[in-house]
Design a protein around this motif. Structure first.
Motif, PDB file in Angstrom:
ATOM      1  N   ALA A   1       0.835  -1.176   0.043  1.00 35.88           N
ATOM      2  CA  ALA A   1      -0.112  -0.003   0.115  1.00 35.88           C
ATOM      3  C   ALA A   1       0.826   1.545  -0.045  1.00 35.88           C
ATOM      4  CB  ALA A   1      -0.820   0.053   1.065  1.00 35.88           C
TER       5      ALA A   1
ATOM      6  N   VAL B   1     -15.776 -12.882   6.346  1.00 33.22           N
ATOM      7  CA  VAL B   1     -16.465 -11.639   6.610  1.00 33.22           C
ATOM      8  C   VAL B   1     -17.631 -11.428   5.799  1.00 33.22           C
ATOM      9  CG1 VAL B   1     -15.545  -9.901   5.264  1.00 33.22           C
ATOM     10  CG2 VAL B   1     -16.206  -9.332   7.457  1.00 33.22           C
ATOM     11  N   PHE B   2     -17.603 -12.056   4.765  1.00 36.03           N
ATOM     12  CA  PHE B   2     -18.834 -11.824   3.639  1.00 36.03           C
ATOM     13  C   PHE B   2     -19.994 -12.970   3.839  1.00 36.03           C
ATOM     14  CE2 PHE B   2     -17.045  -9.306   0.431  1.00 36.03           C
ATOM     15  CZ  PHE B   2     -15.670  -9.269   0.799  1.00 36.03           C
TER      16      PHE B   2
ATOM     17  N   MET C   1     -19.358   6.667  -3.673  1.00 38.63           N
ATOM     18  CA  MET C   1     -19.108   7.466  -2.184  1.00 38.63           C
ATOM     19  C   MET C   1     -19.970   8.134  -1.580  1.00 38.63           C
ATOM     20  SD  MET C   1     -15.384   9.277  -1.840  1.00 38.63           S
ATOM     21  CE  MET C   1     -14.272   8.076  -2.613  1.00 38.63           C
TER      22      MET C   1
ATOM     23  N   ARG D   1     -22.967   6.144   1.633  1.00 38.78           N
ATOM     24  CA  ARG D   1     -22.158   6.661   2.844  1.00 38.78           C
ATOM     25  C   ARG D   1     -22.657   6.096   4.035  1.00 38.78           C
ATOM     26  NH1 ARG D   1     -26.225   9.668   0.438  1.00 38.78           N
ATOM     27  NH2 ARG D   1     -27.862  10.430   1.451  1.00 38.78           N
TER      28      ARG D   1
ATOM     29  N   PRO E   1      -3.630  -0.932  -2.727  1.00 41.11           N
ATOM     30  CA  PRO E   1      -4.437  -2.040  -2.057  1.00 41.11           C
ATOM     31  C   PRO E   1      -3.889  -2.220  -0.548  1.00 41.11           C
ATOM     32  CG  PRO E   1      -2.663  -2.785  -3.590  1.00 41.11           C
ATOM     33  CD  PRO E   1      -2.736  -1.455  -3.734  1.00 41.11           C
ATOM     34  N   ASN E   2      -5.138  -2.302   0.344  1.00 44.92           N
ATOM     35  CA  ASN E   2      -4.750  -2.371   1.786  1.00 44.92           C
ATOM     36  C   ASN E   2      -5.800  -3.707   2.356  1.00 44.92           C
ATOM     37  OD1 ASN E   2      -6.940  -0.907   1.755  1.00 44.92           O
ATOM     38  ND2 ASN E   2      -6.156   0.845   2.565  1.00 44.92           N
ATOM     39  N   TYR E   3      -6.234  -4.192   1.414  1.00 42.98           N
ATOM     40  CA  TYR E   3      -7.442  -5.055   1.752  1.00 42.98           C
ATOM     41  C   TYR E   3      -7.282  -6.361   0.794  1.00 42.98           C
ATOM     42  CZ  TYR E   3     -11.745  -6.979   3.892  1.00 42.98           C
ATOM     43  OH  TYR E   3     -12.443  -7.877   4.498  1.00 42.98           O
ATOM     44  N   PHE E   4      -6.898  -7.401   1.029  1.00 42.89           N
ATOM     45  CA  PHE E   4      -7.070  -8.519   0.196  1.00 42.89           C
ATOM     46  C   PHE E   4      -7.796  -9.597   0.642  1.00 42.89           C
ATOM     47  CE2 PHE E   4      -2.917  -7.390  -2.030  1.00 42.89           C
ATOM     48  CZ  PHE E   4      -2.582  -6.304  -1.111  1.00 42.89           C
TER      49      PHE E   4
ATOM     50  N   ILE F   1      -9.744   0.187   0.664  1.00 42.40           N
ATOM     51  CA  ILE F   1     -10.622   0.474   1.638  1.00 42.40           C
ATOM     52  C   ILE F   1     -11.301   2.017   1.455  1.00 42.40           C
ATOM     53  CG2 ILE F   1     -11.268   0.692   3.947  1.00 42.40           C
ATOM     54  CD1 ILE F   1     -10.077  -1.764   4.703  1.00 42.40           C
TER      55      ILE F   1
ATOM     56  N   LYS G   1     -14.207   2.734   3.213  1.00 42.75           N
ATOM     57  CA  LYS G   1     -14.755   2.887   4.357  1.00 42.75           C
ATOM     58  C   LYS G   1     -14.845   1.393   5.029  1.00 42.75           C
ATOM     59  CE  LYS G   1     -19.024   4.471   6.462  1.00 42.75           C
ATOM     60  NZ  LYS G   1     -20.411   4.600   6.290  1.00 42.75           N
ATOM     61  N   TYR G   2     -14.693   0.955   6.350  1.00 40.63           N
ATOM     62  CA  TYR G   2     -14.736  -0.295   6.763  1.00 40.63           C
ATOM     63  C   TYR G   2     -15.114   0.000   8.357  1.00 40.63           C
ATOM     64  CZ  TYR G   2     -13.822  -5.289   6.650  1.00 40.63           C
ATOM     65  OH  TYR G   2     -14.101  -6.645   6.697  1.00 40.63           O
ATOM     66  N   VAL G   3     -16.244  -0.598   8.716  1.00 38.59           N
ATOM     67  CA  VAL G   3     -16.543  -0.476  10.149  1.00 38.59           C
ATOM     68  C   VAL G   3     -16.785  -2.089  10.403  1.00 38.59           C
ATOM     69  CG1 VAL G   3     -18.201   0.140  11.798  1.00 38.59           C
ATOM     70  CG2 VAL G   3     -18.122   1.596   9.558  1.00 38.59           C
ATOM     71  N   GLU G   4     -16.159  -2.544  11.548  1.00 35.51           N
ATOM     72  CA  GLU G   4     -16.461  -3.973  11.870  1.00 35.51           C
ATOM     73  C   GLU G   4     -17.413  -3.826  13.032  1.00 35.51           C
ATOM     74  OE1 GLU G   4     -15.015  -6.694  11.069  1.00 35.51           O
ATOM     75  OE2 GLU G   4     -15.946  -7.592  12.596  1.00 35.51           O
ATOM     76  N   THR G   5     -18.604  -4.528  13.002  1.00 35.12           N
ATOM     77  CA  THR G   5     -19.455  -4.448  13.791  1.00 35.12           C
ATOM     78  C   THR G   5     -19.458  -5.704  15.089  1.00 35.12           C
ATOM     79  OG1 THR G   5     -20.711  -5.228  12.407  1.00 35.12           O
ATOM     80  CG2 THR G   5     -21.105  -2.931  12.738  1.00 35.12           C
TER      81      THR G   5
ATOM     82  N   LYS H   1     -14.188  -6.319  23.402  1.00 33.66           N
ATOM     83  CA  LYS H   1     -15.166  -6.925  22.470  1.00 33.66           C
ATOM     84  C   LYS H   1     -14.629  -8.484  22.060  1.00 33.66           C
ATOM     85  CE  LYS H   1     -18.178  -5.653  18.766  1.00 33.66           C
ATOM     86  NZ  LYS H   1     -18.742  -4.462  17.849  1.00 33.66           N
TER      87      LYS H   1
ATOM     88  N   ASN I   1      -8.857   3.901   8.407  1.00 36.81           N
ATOM     89  CA  ASN I   1      -9.935   3.516   7.351  1.00 36.81           C
ATOM     90  C   ASN I   1     -10.497   2.312   7.794  1.00 36.81           C
ATOM     91  OD1 ASN I   1      -7.511   2.121   7.339  1.00 36.81           O
ATOM     92  ND2 ASN I   1      -6.979   2.778   5.365  1.00 36.81           N
TER      93      ASN I   1
ATOM     94  N   PHE J   1     -12.663   0.848  11.324  1.00 34.66           N
ATOM     95  CA  PHE J   1     -13.274   1.258  12.715  1.00 34.66           C
ATOM     96  C   PHE J   1     -13.916   0.082  13.354  1.00 34.66           C
ATOM     97  CE2 PHE J   1     -13.392   5.977  12.349  1.00 34.66           C
ATOM     98  CZ  PHE J   1     -13.090   5.972  10.805  1.00 34.66           C
TER      99      PHE J   1
ATOM    100  N   ASP K   1     -16.854  -0.889  15.837  1.00 32.85           N
ATOM    101  CA  ASP K   1     -17.814  -0.580  16.770  1.00 32.85           C
ATOM    102  C   ASP K   1     -17.879  -1.005  18.350  1.00 32.85           C
ATOM    103  OD1 ASP K   1     -20.350   0.069  17.818  1.00 32.85           O
ATOM    104  OD2 ASP K   1     -21.517  -0.950  16.208  1.00 32.85           O
TER     105      ASP K   1
ATOM    106  N   TYR L   1      -3.947  -6.369   5.566  1.00 28.48           N
ATOM    107  CA  TYR L   1      -5.362  -6.959   5.819  1.00 28.48           C
ATOM    108  C   TYR L   1      -5.655  -7.987   4.880  1.00 28.48           C
ATOM    109  CZ  TYR L   1      -9.920  -7.324   8.162  1.00 28.48           C
ATOM    110  OH  TYR L   1     -10.873  -7.778   9.168  1.00 28.48           O
TER     111      TYR L   1
ATOM    112  N   GLU M   1      -8.184 -11.142   4.142  1.00 28.51           N
ATOM    113  CA  GLU M   1      -9.518 -11.853   4.706  1.00 28.51           C
ATOM    114  C   GLU M   1      -9.468 -13.112   3.868  1.00 28.51           C
ATOM    115  OE1 GLU M   1     -12.015 -10.858   6.274  1.00 28.51           O
ATOM    116  OE2 GLU M   1     -12.943 -12.661   5.999  1.00 28.51           O
TER     117      GLU M   1
END
Lengths: 206, 206, 206, 206, 206, 206
Positions: free
Chosen positions: C141, D2-3, D121, D125, D145-148, D200, D202-206, E28, E146, E148, E150, E203, E205
């Motif tokens: 990256a 994750v998917f 984008m 949102r 690239p920062n996500y593979f 990425i 945007k990425y929120v891990e819930t 968490k 980039n 997050f 929760d 990262y 996956e």
């Protein structure tokens, strides 16, 4: 002028770095009643006699109206990325409580310059305004000036200071033409006759 | 010289953009037997008569030795980000098969300039070498030159070309001093007497 | 070809770094009558016998046609960010007066690689062209290739060189498939069959 | 993964963009019980019959196990940067409530691709995870690239999908070798046999 | 949750860094049956008794449910950029085989923090997921979150952990308000009530 | 204070954008005798009655002490990237001769916001200081604040202004807590109680 009546600390790696990077700005700050301190981390003794270098920078600073001039004695070309060096800078922060620090960029091809840039980032973390100045050795593709000081009318004074460095006079960047070219170019980027360019490290407007 | 005997296509938004951005480089390319084509996307008719602007650029290009000069007729200050504009550029790629394209940066404060930069990125995707030149309107904090062409000995020629733009002569960036300052400053960053600075969009060495 | 008849200095941290990063380019440069010097800063003795590593790189370089091969003896995995290391590199600049330096990126996950990248930035400040090559350890990256060398027809030769590294043969990036994949992928990004990718540190076209 | 069991919306400008950018990831997501929707903003009718393009993508998606396939009808090569286009995407967000969106990068040399990137984008949102995929037209010096996603074992399936695009088969990036090279190269950057690379948004891990 | 049942290694320079940077995330993760290991590279003895600092962090980690807590003994404020330090981290990678590492950013104004960031980049090169957390000392203009997590519902727990640091209680960033402000602000950026922000180093996956 | 006695022009896309982005700074500027002009490019009529939105912003500005409030009538959610829009802004530059412009960032997920950011870059090219403010829609990974205004003591006033927007009150970012969180977080990054964060577009200190 934001520097007016403020405490301004300029930190350079070697005698002549401060003059080159922000000589016009310091002169202008002095005119505006700022208290200016110039700190050199080395005495530049690698290739020239250190006493000569110190005397030249002292003269140069006097021409710019700067009265407080300090020389530390870290080894020229080998400034360490050590706690001692960082702490040395921090003591200046504690002693002078600067409002503004002007120093090197971390993106410089000279190893001493970029180390001072990193040390300053740690040591001056509580100073409200920290600006990185431009040297002949900054990386052209990684120095992104976003802060300019109008030095119209101060360029000759800057050059007067620079020509004190008789021992370095064969260096292209110390020539009158170079001084004018740089100031004019940076000025043209922002619509003034002459300017010095800086990259903001941190800036708090109070 | 990498431009020697190559096909070089320079694309500017308005008459004078090419001269300002890469006049020295084009002159040098012509000396080295390159086939140079200058393409202006507008005729610059917003504030001056378009015929005057076209004549001035034609003269300027002749001074630099460039013989193929083309003027499209997109509206000055309103070059569209349209397929038609992109396709127009692509036709030049098809017709001339350029080895090198010199054009605007996408990071420019003039809307026409940055649109040409984006259009060129699409249209010239198969050209091996694309370089973005520097204009007086590029964003100082977002133009990161990493490619320099030594134009030592060509600066006067560049200025000779620029002064053809009599209708624009009050503009600071068309003055002799500005031409010299810029060339000297960019040269000083890489150790030559005078240079033009570019940002690489794409570069394939074959 | 820009390397034709030029002096090219390739600097790697360990035996095999140069071959991996720019083996195809060096082979092509040699074909084009360049004088190529390969300099390894360590002898790679951390996990394998240093003599074996040196012999393997020597063989690899011979296959690529490189005749001048130098090994410094900085500690493998602990190349220091010292003046001595910088000065060592600078001596090569003085001795060989390279037109082009090919070396590591400062954005590499291997500590030796990024230190060589920074040392080179200081030591080769007066070299007109400095390019950072790609290693299996560059940060994906943060490596932004903008300069590609077409190595179509040279990939098998590159692999022939890589397979000299028998002592490292279990490493995935030394496999034939990896060599082909990388060259093909980088080639596909710029429309040629095979390429090596570089990030420009500095580039002056004279 | 994750998917797994999530709602995944893939948005491409033209038939084949989704397959190229994230075909392996979608296949894997389907295996993991994700609900996958593929949305094409144009029908790709500029140079080939739109019905052919749609049929090819439908077949390709079926091979990957994707059952919901939507085609909007924005003009090929001229997707507008309009509220209507943005709103169109937002309706998909409202209807499907995707957990993850996979779409184009804003740094792509194809004008349709980068516009879809910007529209996405705005439109997505409120979607927790938005990833930009890699196409043959992304700018090599601006795609970081920062996500593979590890697609080991899915490459042949991806290619099976790609070869449905018979009308485009002369394109290099649709060849079997290209598919393997890209997957292997991206895999080698992160230590797996094969991967698809993403940037990425945007990425929120819930 | 991606951390569920995984091995998570958190690495901080000083006692309290991990709690501040990812206390909510670790809590968490523990709830989701992850095996969490907290590693402090120093014992924080520069200005406070090291035993006090260690005891405080141990208590804090217990509140978060973390049971494996390790303290190395590198010098506070002077963590070296050495092979020994890198190797120390690598041993943790070998011993624990972490799926995810959470650690410092290389863009931090504290010298120890940025060094740990660089060391981690080398030592954990084979770990599939490496995330840099946010500390009160990260550079605001160079930390680009980039990713997050929760942490809605976990903020009070995070603060419970932070207030174990009685010896540091005069520090603003350890106040309840700061903890809530940061979590709420980062949450607001991605549409959740509370979040911790990370910058992805790498990262994959799977 | 740098805004003291200066002409400050704030430009927002919709009623409430200026209040959110720089309400505290404007209040402080007014206290320091600045002439402040607030310009809204749309009347926000997409989802609420435009007269209500205008009245709310007018009230909000009055609370902050701003007396000159202007509303253009570009279409809400569809501000065009046109010469007309750019020219509209330029007329304000000509009429008011602002020393400082505060406006949107080009890195915002709202299409109107980023367009205003680009238009402003063109229109205010001759204004000495241009700063981009933070909105709830800026891209968290692309907004790099490097200029902070201390608004300690002004946060309640800012919120008083924000709560005038009764028609938008269900929006999270208009809650009291959000206002305090943001101000406190940005303050904590630079060591003051409360701050507003900006990204410098251009800054000339005269």
């Amino acid at each position: 002028m934001v520097f007016a009546s403020k405490v301004v600390l300029a930190v350079g790696a070697h005698p002549d770095d401060i003059e080159l990077g922000c000589g016009g700005t310091l002169y202008k700050a002095v005119q505006a009643e700022a208290q200016v301190i110039a700190l050199y981390m080395t005495r530049g003794g690698k290739t020239t006699d250190a006493h000569v270098r110190m005397r030249e920078s002292t003269e140069a600073m006097h021409i710019l109206g700067v009265k407080e001039i300090c020389f530390e004695n870290f080894p020229d070309t080998e400034i360490p990325d050590s706690f001692a060096a960082m702490n040395c800078l921090e003591q200046y922060a504690i002693k002078y409580k600067p409002d503004i620090v002007l120093t090197h960029s971390i993106n410089d091809t000279h190893q001493d310059h970029r180390r001072v840039g990193w040390l300053a980032m740690s040591a001056f973390r509580n100073v409200p305004k920290v600006l990185a100045f431009e040297t002949p050795r900054v990386r052209s593709a990684a120095f992104l000036p976003n802060y300019f000081v109008d030095i119209t009318g101060c360029v000759d004074k800057k050059w007067e200071a620079l020509r004190c460095h008789v021992s370095q006079k064969e260096k292209r960047y110390l020539a009158y033409e170079s001084t004018v070219n740089l100031a004019s170019f940076r000025g043209s980027q922002v619509g003034v006759a002459a300017a010095e360019a800086f990259e903001i490290v941190k800036y708090v407007e109070t």
